[in-house]
Design a protein around this motif. Structure first.
Motif, mmCIF file in Angstrom:
data_model
loop_
_atom_site.group_PDB
_atom_site.id
_atom_site.type_symbol
_atom_site.label_atom_id
_atom_site.label_comp_id
_atom_site.label_asym_id
_atom_site.label_seq_id
_atom_site.Cartn_x
_atom_site.Cartn_y
_atom_site.Cartn_z
ATOM 1 N N ALA A 1 0.823 -1.210 0.000
ATOM 2 C CA ALA A 1 0.000 0.000 0.000
ATOM 3 C C ALA A 1 0.858 1.262 0.000
ATOM 4 O O ALA A 1 0.558 2.238 -0.697
ATOM 5 C CB ALA A 1 -0.945 -0.006 1.204
ATOM 6 N N LEU A 2 1.925 1.277 0.779
ATOM 7 C CA LEU A 2 2.797 2.441 0.819
ATOM 8 C C LEU A 2 3.560 2.618 -0.487
ATOM 9 O O LEU A 2 3.660 3.732 -1.020
ATOM 10 C CB LEU A 2 3.777 2.316 1.986
ATOM 11 C CG LEU A 2 3.181 2.565 3.378
ATOM 12 C CD1 LEU A 2 4.135 2.089 4.469
ATOM 13 C CD2 LEU A 2 2.857 4.048 3.572
ATOM 14 N N GLU A 3 4.115 1.529 -1.010
ATOM 15 C CA GLU A 3 4.841 1.623 -2.281
ATOM 16 C C GLU A 3 3.913 2.122 -3.390
ATOM 17 O O GLU A 3 4.300 2.946 -4.215
ATOM 18 C CB GLU A 3 5.438 0.264 -2.652
ATOM 19 C CG GLU A 3 6.568 -0.217 -1.750
ATOM 20 C CD GLU A 3 7.872 0.518 -1.984
ATOM 21 O OE1 GLU A 3 7.964 1.298 -2.957
ATOM 22 O OE2 GLU A 3 8.802 0.317 -1.175
ATOM 23 N N ALA A 4 2.678 1.623 -3.389
ATOM 24 C CA ALA A 4 1.730 2.026 -4.431
ATOM 25 C C ALA A 4 1.324 3.489 -4.293
ATOM 26 O O ALA A 4 0.940 4.115 -5.284
ATOM 27 C CB ALA A 4 0.489 1.135 -4.371
ATOM 28 N N SER A 5 1.408 4.037 -3.080
ATOM 29 C CA SER A 5 1.034 5.434 -2.868
ATOM 30 C C SER A 5 2.226 6.376 -2.970
ATOM 31 O O SER A 5 2.100 7.572 -2.687
ATOM 32 C CB SER A 5 0.361 5.597 -1.504
ATOM 33 O OG SER A 5 1.257 5.281 -0.456
ATOM 34 N N GLY A 6 3.386 5.848 -3.329
ATOM 35 C CA GLY A 6 4.544 6.696 -3.563
ATOM 36 C C GLY A 6 5.525 6.804 -2.417
ATOM 37 O O GLY A 6 6.497 7.565 -2.504
ATOM 38 N N VAL A 7 5.306 6.054 -1.331
ATOM 39 C CA VAL A 7 6.249 6.046 -0.214
ATOM 40 C C VAL A 7 7.243 4.915 -0.448
ATOM 41 O O VAL A 7 6.882 3.739 -0.391
ATOM 42 C CB VAL A 7 5.532 5.860 1.134
ATOM 43 C CG1 VAL A 7 6.555 5.780 2.266
ATOM 44 C CG2 VAL A 7 4.546 6.998 1.370
ATOM 45 N N LYS A 8 8.473 5.270 -0.687
ATOM 46 C CA LYS A 8 9.493 4.260 -0.993
ATOM 47 C C LYS A 8 10.094 3.753 0.310
ATOM 48 O O LYS A 8 10.671 4.520 1.083
ATOM 49 C CB LYS A 8 10.585 4.844 -1.887
ATOM 50 C CG LYS A 8 11.606 3.813 -2.364
ATOM 51 C CD LYS A 8 12.598 4.447 -3.323
ATOM 52 C CE LYS A 8 13.628 3.429 -3.819
ATOM 53 N NZ LYS A 8 12.999 2.318 -4.554
#
Length: 609
Positions: free
Chosen positions: A263-270
């Motif tokens: 969910a974080l990766e998909a929302s732009g949080v690397k």
């Protein structure tokens, strides 16, 4: 454990079996390690830093205790009025010393508001952050830490693992129970990473914001979304988007981590890395949990995988109680021997698997006459298993192995080395000795630490270490299935971020989330074409809350320092040195479906949920 502990960790729950006999199942449910805390705070644990000793960025800020007036409610149907929401916190300054290393650090205790992608307030979430100034000009890593349950706050990890202070338990003994002191933690990770311990809605002092109610977030997907939104808020408020970002989950916190990473990766949080401690990554692969949650025999689909998967952990506990012959010399080698034995006998185990799973639930005859190995079979297994007849009979029994291993004694589920005689009155309220070990001591420590050390009080509310109501109504459905299998989420996160570091930490004596089960689930990544994850898997003496063990904790600290530095961990397994996955499980599907969702499609789904 209950906390997470065990968070987390497991509680008794009654389920009606949808079978002709309509029998009841008594099941222990994963609670990330948890319980109730207790211990007196030592004055030496709270060494305040003088202003002139602090980093320049902190020197102008005096300690700021905070008395929070809000009457937080953690009941299912309640929510906080928007007019009561405040992003306020207590801020205190201290010094941590270990050997020649001294760190000036800050504790921040309070609430931040999680907001959805449209900016709507979802929940006011309580947290405790431990931060220190950078010493090399680069942003320090920040690690978001949480227990499991579902329904556990983060106090089990916060008070037991790697914060600058911890509750000193005599694990696996009960010496001086429940008077365990709060001490300086020489194995703290404050010299390596900042840490933010999060309480999900309905735990700690975290409450939904109206028109949302707490129960809205009591399910796999809504829980992941609100945790994602809290992390994004914390990063924004504290200007931490440039920091290396890590997730650390225990027990149910591990499937949460797989889903949250995607969910974080998909929302732009690397993310830089994730830590999966005491994992249950696929609920279908634990037929005990699956059968209990689904209230039916459908959960028995992978019963043989479960029987074989639990065996090596059980064998380690049996060896601890001198039920191995010859006596245990090396835990790692014995674990490997036990895995080889369980794998070699897999087809033979099939005829006993259904009885075995139902026996752990207390209903061995639910589907007919129990089927157990005859004496001659157990005798033939003594040499290849190195277990005594008592050890083997304790496992293959119509009673749960927690009661069958040692007559007249109950051994722990979170930590099989912790035991009490069946006559001990404490077992009447809590059937798990390893949960009793920590529950009251941790709760007592929390009551002392919050006002005295963290500088935070909430006179109109009561901190909830473990909310039993949550697991009773939790929606385990995920990705179109009734139970979460989060290996596809982990695959999706790795495909979006091929450099993601993954560390799996396992206790040899954990009978809640056994290490061989975890190895077999992570091994499913071997079947994903083109996937080459940066995965390390390590093992320690200890149970579900590995860090409670005084031998394991220093080794965990050393391994984690290597992990954060991007260095290989000595003796850790990689993906390709894990034992092969069970043949009836694939990389991206549950037993009932074939996965066709690509990593990109999964990521898009996570964004929309």
């Amino acid at each position: 454990m209950k906390s997470d502990g065990s968070s987390g960790l497991l509680h008794s729950r009654i389920f009606a079996m949808r079978s002709a006999s309509a029998l009841c199942i008594a099941a222990l449910m994963l609670a990330g390690c948890g319980g109730d805390s207790g211990s007196g705070a030592s004055a030496t644990a709270f060494k305040q830093v003088s202003a002139n000793a602090q980093d320049a960025s902190q020197s102008s800020a005096a300690n700021r205790p905070y008395s929070d007036p809000v009457a937080y409610s953690l009941n299912a149907g309640d929510g906080l009025a928007p007019t009561q929401v405040a992003e306020r916190s207590a801020v205190m300054h201290y010094q941590w010393t270990s050997g020649s290393t001294t760190i000036n650090y800050t504790t921040t205790t309070g609430h931040l508001t999680a907001r959805d992608t449209k900016g709507n307030a979802e929940a006011s979430m309580s947290y405790v952050a431990y931060t220190a100034p950078s010493t090399n000009g680069s942003p320090r890593p920040v690690t978001f830490v949480y227990n499991g349950g579902p329904g556990s706050s983060s106090i089990w990890l916060r008070l037991g693992s790697f914060a600058p202070t911890r509750v000193a338990t005599p694990d696996p003994l009960m010496t001086n129970w429940p008077n365990y002191p709060l001490v300086d933690n020489t194995e703290s990770l404050i010299d390596t990473t900042d840490m933010v311990f999060i309480d999900p809605p309905g735990t700690g002092l975290s409450e939904a914001i109206l028109p949302n109610t707490n129960q809205k977030f009591w399910g796999c997907d809504p829980d992941v979304n609100v945790m994602r939104d809290f992390i994004q808020r914390y990063l924004a408020v504290n200007n931490r988007s440039a920091s290396p970002i890590y997730l650390y989950g225990e027990s149910y916190g591990t499937p949460r981590t797989d889903m949250l990473a995607l969910a974080l990766e998909a929302s732009g949080v690397k993310l830089t890395g994730i830590v999966l401690q005491s994992a249950i990554l696929n609920y279908y692969a634990d037929a005990i949990e699956a059968t209990a949650i689904e209230n039916s025999t459908a959960g028995l689909a992978l019963d043989t995988d479960t029987l074989a998967g639990y065996y090596p952990g059980y064998a380690e506990v049996a060896a601890y109680f001198n039920l191995a012959s010859p006596r245990l010399i090396d835990q790692g080698l014995f674990a490997q021997q036990s895995e080889i034995f369980a794998t070699g006998q897999y087809n033979h185990f099939k005829k006993y698997a259904q009885t075995w799973v139902l026996s752990q639930l207390g209903i061995p005859d639910a589907l007919g006459t129990p089927v157990l190995p005859p004496t001659r079979t157990l005798e033939s297994w003594q040499w290849p298993s190195s277990l005594t007849m008592q050890g083997l009979q304790g496992y293959f029994n119509t009673n749960p192995f927690n009661n069958a291993m040692i007559p007249g004694t109950t051994i722990g589920r979170y930590d099989g080395r912790v035991s009490l005689p069946n006559s001990d009155p404490r077992l009447q309220a809590d059937s798990d000795p390893s949960d009793i070990l920590i529950s009251q001591p941790f709760t007592t420590a929390l009551a002392t630490q919050m006002p005295d050390y963290l500088g935070y009080t909430a006179p109109n509310a009561t901190y909830m270490p473990l909310n039993d109501a949550i697991i009773q109504v939790w929606d385990f459905s995920h990705d179109g299935e009734t139970l979460p299998d989060t290996l596809p989420d982990l695959v999706g996160a790795i495909k979006l971020n091929p450099n993601l570091k993954v560390l799996s930490e396992n206790g040899y004596h954990d009978l809640a989330t056994p290490f061989f089960n975890t190895e077999k689930q992570l091994a499913r990544l071997q079947t994903v074409a083109g996937l080459s994850p940066n995965l390390q898997v390590n093992f320690f003496p200890g149970g579900h809350m590995i860090y409670l063990d005084d031998v394991a904790r220093p080794k965990m600290k050393a391994d984690l320092v290597n992990y954060y530095a991007g260095q290989p961990i000595p003796l850790a397994l990689s993906l390709w040195t894990l034992p092969a996955p069970w043949s009836d499980e694939s990389s991206g599907s549950t037993p009932t479906t074939t996965a066709t969702t690509t990593a990109t499609e999964t990521a898009q789904t996570a964004t929309l949920q």
